[in-house]
Motif scaffolding. Structure first.
Motif, PDB file in Angstrom:
ATOM      1  N   SER A  24      35.613   4.631 -78.768  1.00 52.39           N
ATOM      2  CA  SER A  24      35.957   5.303 -76.997  1.00 52.39           C
ATOM      3  C   SER A  24      37.180   6.677 -77.328  1.00 52.39           C
ATOM      4  O   SER A  24      38.029   5.500 -77.184  1.00 52.39           O
ATOM      5  N   PHE A  25      37.292   7.411 -76.705  1.00 50.71           N
ATOM      6  CA  PHE A  25      38.256   8.338 -76.797  1.00 50.71           C
ATOM      7  C   PHE A  25      38.937   7.990 -75.066  1.00 50.71           C
ATOM      8  O   PHE A  25      40.008   8.056 -75.350  1.00 50.71           O
ATOM      9  N   ALA A  26      37.750   8.049 -74.259  1.00 53.82           N
ATOM     10  CA  ALA A  26      38.998   7.884 -72.781  1.00 53.82           C
ATOM     11  C   ALA A  26      37.463   7.932 -72.087  1.00 53.82           C
ATOM     12  O   ALA A  26      36.294   7.690 -71.377  1.00 53.82           O
ATOM     13  N   PRO A  27      37.463   6.636 -71.621  1.00 55.70           N
ATOM     14  CA  PRO A  27      38.860   5.461 -71.751  1.00 55.70           C
ATOM     15  C   PRO A  27      38.397   4.527 -73.284  1.00 55.70           C
ATOM     16  O   PRO A  27      37.102   4.406 -73.902  1.00 55.70           O
ATOM     17  N   THR A  28      39.660   3.925 -73.181  1.00 54.93           N
ATOM     18  CA  THR A  28      39.087   3.404 -74.548  1.00 54.93           C
ATOM     19  C   THR A  28      38.789   1.707 -74.374  1.00 54.93           C
ATOM     20  O   THR A  28      38.577   1.903 -73.184  1.00 54.93           O
ATOM     21  N   ILE A  29      38.440   1.418 -76.013  1.00 52.09           N
ATOM     22  CA  ILE A  29      37.672  -0.181 -75.851  1.00 52.09           C
ATOM     23  C   ILE A  29      39.430  -0.954 -74.765  1.00 52.09           C
ATOM     24  O   ILE A  29      38.672  -1.614 -74.329  1.00 52.09           O
ATOM     25  N   GLU A  30      40.676  -0.874 -75.660  1.00 54.59           N
ATOM     26  CA  GLU A  30      41.691  -1.528 -74.767  1.00 54.59           C
ATOM     27  C   GLU A  30      41.858  -1.227 -73.358  1.00 54.59           C
ATOM     28  O   GLU A  30      42.181  -2.127 -72.811  1.00 54.59           O
ATOM     29  N   ASP A  31      41.964   0.373 -72.857  1.00 55.60           N
ATOM     30  CA  ASP A  31      41.123   0.609 -71.240  1.00 55.60           C
ATOM     31  C   ASP A  31      40.610  -0.293 -70.811  1.00 55.60           C
ATOM     32  O   ASP A  31      41.039  -0.936 -69.664  1.00 55.60           O
ATOM     33  N   LEU A  32      39.346  -0.776 -70.903  1.00 55.84           N
ATOM     34  CA  LEU A  32      38.495  -0.876 -70.276  1.00 55.84           C
ATOM     35  C   LEU A  32      38.512  -2.449 -70.526  1.00 55.84           C
ATOM     36  O   LEU A  32      38.778  -2.883 -69.319  1.00 55.84           O
ATOM     37  N   MET A  33      38.993  -3.160 -71.308  1.00 58.47           N
ATOM     38  CA  MET A  33      39.529  -4.686 -71.451  1.00 58.47           C
ATOM     39  C   MET A  33      40.552  -5.170 -70.680  1.00 58.47           C
ATOM     40  O   MET A  33      40.659  -5.703 -70.081  1.00 58.47           O
ATOM     41  N   PHE A  34      41.666  -4.257 -71.235  1.00 54.86           N
ATOM     42  CA  PHE A  34      43.070  -4.773 -70.557  1.00 54.86           C
ATOM     43  C   PHE A  34      42.985  -4.199 -68.674  1.00 54.86           C
ATOM     44  O   PHE A  34      43.751  -4.767 -67.802  1.00 54.86           O
ATOM     45  N   ASP A  35      42.545  -2.890 -68.679  1.00 53.53           N
ATOM     46  CA  ASP A  35      42.531  -1.439 -66.853  1.00 53.53           C
ATOM     47  C   ASP A  35      41.715  -2.510 -66.034  1.00 53.53           C
ATOM     48  O   ASP A  35      41.830  -2.967 -65.098  1.00 53.53           O
ATOM     49  N   PHE A  40      16.407  12.416 -74.394  1.00 52.88           N
ATOM     50  CA  PHE A  40      16.783  13.098 -73.089  1.00 52.88           C
ATOM     51  C   PHE A  40      17.762  12.035 -73.910  1.00 52.88           C
ATOM     52  O   PHE A  40      18.378  11.121 -73.548  1.00 52.88           O
ATOM     53  N   ASN A  41      19.438  12.516 -73.694  1.00 53.10           N
ATOM     54  CA  ASN A  41      20.895  12.280 -74.141  1.00 53.10           C
ATOM     55  C   ASN A  41      22.095  13.512 -74.002  1.00 53.10           C
ATOM     56  O   ASN A  41      21.424  14.537 -73.211  1.00 53.10           O
ATOM     57  N   ALA A  42      23.292  12.539 -74.201  1.00 51.09           N
ATOM     58  CA  ALA A  42      23.910  13.635 -73.354  1.00 51.09           C
ATOM     59  C   ALA A  42      24.788  14.217 -74.406  1.00 51.09           C
ATOM     60  O   ALA A  42      26.428  14.921 -74.292  1.00 51.09           O
ATOM     61  N   CYS A  43      24.367  14.404 -76.099  1.00 53.13           N
ATOM     62  CA  CYS A  43      24.620  14.930 -77.036  1.00 53.13           C
ATOM     63  C   CYS A  43      25.346  16.142 -77.123  1.00 53.13           C
ATOM     64  O   CYS A  43      27.136  16.562 -77.200  1.00 53.13           O
ATOM     65  N   ALA A  44      25.083  17.272 -76.690  1.00 54.64           N
ATOM     66  CA  ALA A  44      24.527  18.195 -76.098  1.00 54.64           C
ATOM     67  C   ALA A  44      25.369  18.642 -75.312  1.00 54.64           C
ATOM     68  O   ALA A  44      26.399  20.109 -75.964  1.00 54.64           O
ATOM     69  N   THR A  45      26.266  17.245 -74.875  1.00 53.65           N
ATOM     70  CA  THR A  45      27.323  17.797 -72.932  1.00 53.65           C
ATOM     71  C   THR A  45      28.485  17.087 -74.215  1.00 53.65           C
ATOM     72  O   THR A  45      29.642  17.678 -73.488  1.00 53.65           O
ATOM     73  N   ILE A  46      28.678  16.615 -73.883  1.00 56.78           N
ATOM     74  CA  ILE A  46      29.421  15.005 -74.284  1.00 56.78           C
ATOM     75  C   ILE A  46      30.549  15.333 -75.001  1.00 56.78           C
ATOM     76  O   ILE A  46      30.839  15.027 -75.175  1.00 56.78           O
ATOM     77  N   ASN A  75      32.831  12.049 -81.077  1.00 58.84           N
ATOM     78  CA  ASN A  75      34.193  12.490 -81.390  1.00 58.84           C
ATOM     79  C   ASN A  75      34.925  12.731 -80.622  1.00 58.84           C
ATOM     80  O   ASN A  75      35.997  14.185 -80.894  1.00 58.84           O
ATOM     81  N   GLY A  76      35.406  12.400 -78.814  1.00 58.40           N
ATOM     82  CA  GLY A  76      36.087  13.117 -78.375  1.00 58.40           C
ATOM     83  C   GLY A  76      35.658  14.342 -77.936  1.00 58.40           C
ATOM     84  O   GLY A  76      36.342  15.617 -77.970  1.00 58.40           O
ATOM     85  N   GLY A  77      33.909  14.689 -78.117  1.00 56.14           N
ATOM     86  CA  GLY A  77      34.106  16.005 -77.919  1.00 56.14           C
ATOM     87  C   GLY A  77      34.196  16.789 -78.974  1.00 56.14           C
ATOM     88  O   GLY A  77      33.822  17.871 -79.075  1.00 56.14           O
ATOM     89  N   THR A  78      33.793  16.266 -80.699  1.00 57.42           N
ATOM     90  CA  THR A  78      34.570  17.523 -81.447  1.00 57.42           C
ATOM     91  C   THR A  78      32.923  18.174 -81.810  1.00 57.42           C
ATOM     92  O   THR A  78      33.132  19.161 -81.544  1.00 57.42           O
ATOM     93  N   SER A  79      31.791  17.114 -81.647  1.00 57.24           N
ATOM     94  CA  SER A  79      30.895  18.225 -82.509  1.00 57.24           C
ATOM     95  C   SER A  79      29.411  17.023 -81.914  1.00 57.24           C
ATOM     96  O   SER A  79      29.868  15.993 -80.969  1.00 57.24           O
ATOM     97  N   PHE A  80      27.956  17.770 -82.272  1.00 64.98           N
ATOM     98  CA  PHE A  80      27.658  16.547 -82.183  1.00 64.98           C
ATOM     99  C   PHE A  80      26.128  16.671 -83.486  1.00 64.98           C
ATOM    100  O   PHE A  80      26.648  17.669 -83.595  1.00 64.98           O
ATOM    101  N   PRO A  81      25.072  16.473 -83.648  1.00 64.82           N
ATOM    102  CA  PRO A  81      24.285  16.398 -85.075  1.00 64.82           C
ATOM    103  C   PRO A  81      23.799  17.653 -84.781  1.00 64.82           C
ATOM    104  O   PRO A  81      24.223  18.575 -86.625  1.00 64.82           O
TER     105      PRO A  81
END
Lengths: 152, 372
Positions: free
Chosen positions: B75-86, B275-281, B284-290
């Protein structure tokens, strides 16, 4: 350019301020700017009538750079510009439409992390939290005491 | 990975790290924006997390490939570290934790005891019930037994990935391990399904953040998925949609249409029914989708996607399932036709029964208990 100055014009607003009647949108642009402006108008009326603030997340809207520039041009610059330096720089800018603020948050690397249009009297991030005031008073008292000790 | 830090509020921890209130509001606002949460969630998140303790999260992995957890850790935002520590107190995760054996089991027991009724249980993978649950065990206990015990003390359950949400690939025909989704084992508890094979990292973290911030389940669709992320189908948000409307379809993966970015519907894209958010979110940090990478959507966030025929058959291709296969091998003649037709009907009936079984599993019907 010199010849432009010779053309007789009548100013209806101060230079730099938003015109009350913006010219038509340039060709090729999407219609999302008009939709956003309409939504802002409704939110502004709600703020006035019911004192309910609202926020639009510009990054969640399908806007092209041209749309964004057009929206910024139509809303125009206001009188107030605040800079927040906390985990990166943020700018909170008053637009020429009172009650509409354009907020941009950047992280410590300068990357834009959030871009909002806030419809509110003043963005909450600018206001002090009452919970901070007791600690603030204590800190200031301590500073005064330290200065007095140093002077004596 | 111990339960102790849960007593410290997020705000207190941030103050200790020199992060101001405004800095925290800003972080939460940026997080809400990155996760496509409503803008009001940012300040609400900041207010809720500032004074409260970090919510306890227990992450259990069962019959899965760790792809979902790989997605989460990317995950880019938040990272797993963000989640775990914050934000959260990740009190048990057997993939990340250093402890093993009895120490790991004790950590799980302590986390469940210390936060009984308050922790969020994240489940990754399906639960095999065949062979008395022997296909997936930890510490000598079956996945089903571990899940039932952990679910009993959970405030809410998040089923991460299509395996946990709908059974996924282990549940696919012929389901050799007797796998079931979480909702089939635990039908009586609140469950949020975050499907996908794997789910988008930001959808996992966003759902968790929304849960811990509001303390309420998000609005869910008919499959128990958060509407915020699963409310639109891929097709309606796809940048290739204008070509569909114009009737311009790629006919093969290397033709002129494919190179021109035309719609992949005829190449089997399942975007219209997924139904999913692949086309919007995106990934890889919003780079692309299949679809942006040139391949049709597989429909991996939908129930039974593995059993819906070829990934490369257009959605309007008739799917005869088992019955269709059988008609290719069974000779239906007028003489003795009744017997042959009966065979075909029998297979078709089995296929229909199987579909019904899938449907009821997705609806949360309880399988026969085969746990400990």
């Amino acid at each position: 350019m010199n010849r432009l100055a010779a053309i007789a014009v009548r100013l209806e607003s101060l230079p730099g301020a938003a015109s009350p009647l913006p010219p038509p949108a340039p060709a090729g642009r999407g219609n999302c700017v008009d939709a956003i402006l309409s939504e802002l108008a409704g939110l502004l009326e709600r703020l006035d009538t019911h004192q309910v603030a609202a926020t639009l997340d510009l990054r969640s809207l399908p806007m092209s750079p041209a749309d964004r520039a057009e929206l910024q041009r139509v809303l125009g610059p206001g009188e107030l510009r605040a800079t927040l330096v906390a985990s990166g720089e943020s700018t909170i800018v008053d637009t020429a439409i009172p009650g509409i603020w354009w907020t941009r948050h950047h992280d410590a690397t300068g990357t834009l992390t959030a871009e909002l249009l806030e419809v509110t009297r003043i963005p909450p991030i600018l206001v002090n939290d009452p919970g901070e005031l007791p600690a603030a008073s204590a800190a200031l008292r301590a500073l005064i005491a330290a200065r007095q000790r140093a002077a004596s | 990975m111990s339960a102790a830090p849960a007593a410290i509020s997020v705000g207190e921890m941030l103050r200790r790290h020199g992060i101001s209130r405004r800095g925290f509001i800003k972080y939460c606002t940026a997080t809400a924006s990155a996760l496509a949460l409503p803008p009001w969630m940012g300040p609400a998140m900041a207010a809720q997390l500032r004074d409260g303790p970090r919510p306890s999260v227990i992450y259990l992995s069962f019959q899965e490939c760790t792809g979902c957890f790989e997605s989460l850790t990317c995950s880019f935002a938040p990272t797993i570290e963000d989640l775990m520590f914050d934000v959260i107190s990740l009190d048990y995760d057997d993939t990340l934790m250093a402890a093993a054996g009895d120490a790991a089991g004790s950590a799980l027991a302590a986390a469940m005891r210390d936060n009984h009724g308050k922790y969020i249980l994240v489940v990754d993978g399906s639960i095999p019930t065949g062979a008395s649950g022997a296909c997936c065990t930890a510490g000598g206990r079956t996945a089903e037994a571990i899940l039932r015990e952990a679910a009993a003390g959970a405030a809410a359950i998040v089923a991460v990935g299509t395996c946990a949400a709908f059974g996924g690939i282990p549940f696919a025909d012929p389901n050799p391990t007797g796998a079931w989704p979480v909702s089939a084992i635990i039908p009586e508890r609140p469950i949020v399904n975050v499907s996908g094979c794997p789910p988008i990292a930001e959808v996992i973290t966003g759902t968790l953040l929304q849960l811990v911030t509001t303390g309420k389940l998000p609005d869910l669709d008919g499959h128990g998925r958060p509407k915020a992320y699963f409310g639109n189908n891929i097709h309606d948000r796809c940048y290739r949609r204008p070509f569909y409307d114009q009737g311009k379809f790629a006919k093969s993966f290397d033709d002129e249409g494919a190179r021109s970015g035309w719609c992949l519907y005829e190449l089997g894209c399942k975007g219209p029914t997924t139904f999913n958010a692949c086309a919007t979110i995106k990934w890889n940090g919003g780079t692309s989708f299949p679809i942006e990478s040139g391949h049709g959507c597989l429909g991996c966030s939908e129930p039974n996607f593995w059993d819906k025929g070829s990934f490369y058959a257009a959605l309007d291709t008739p799917d005869w399932g088992k019955a269709g296969e059988s008609t290719g091998t069974q000779v239906v003649e007028l003489t003795g036709g009744a017997v042959a037709a009966g065979l075909v009907l029998g297979v078709a009936s089995a296929g229909t029964s199987r579909l019904r079984q899938h449907h009821s599993a997705g609806s949360g019907n309880k399988p026969g208990a085969e746990g400990e």
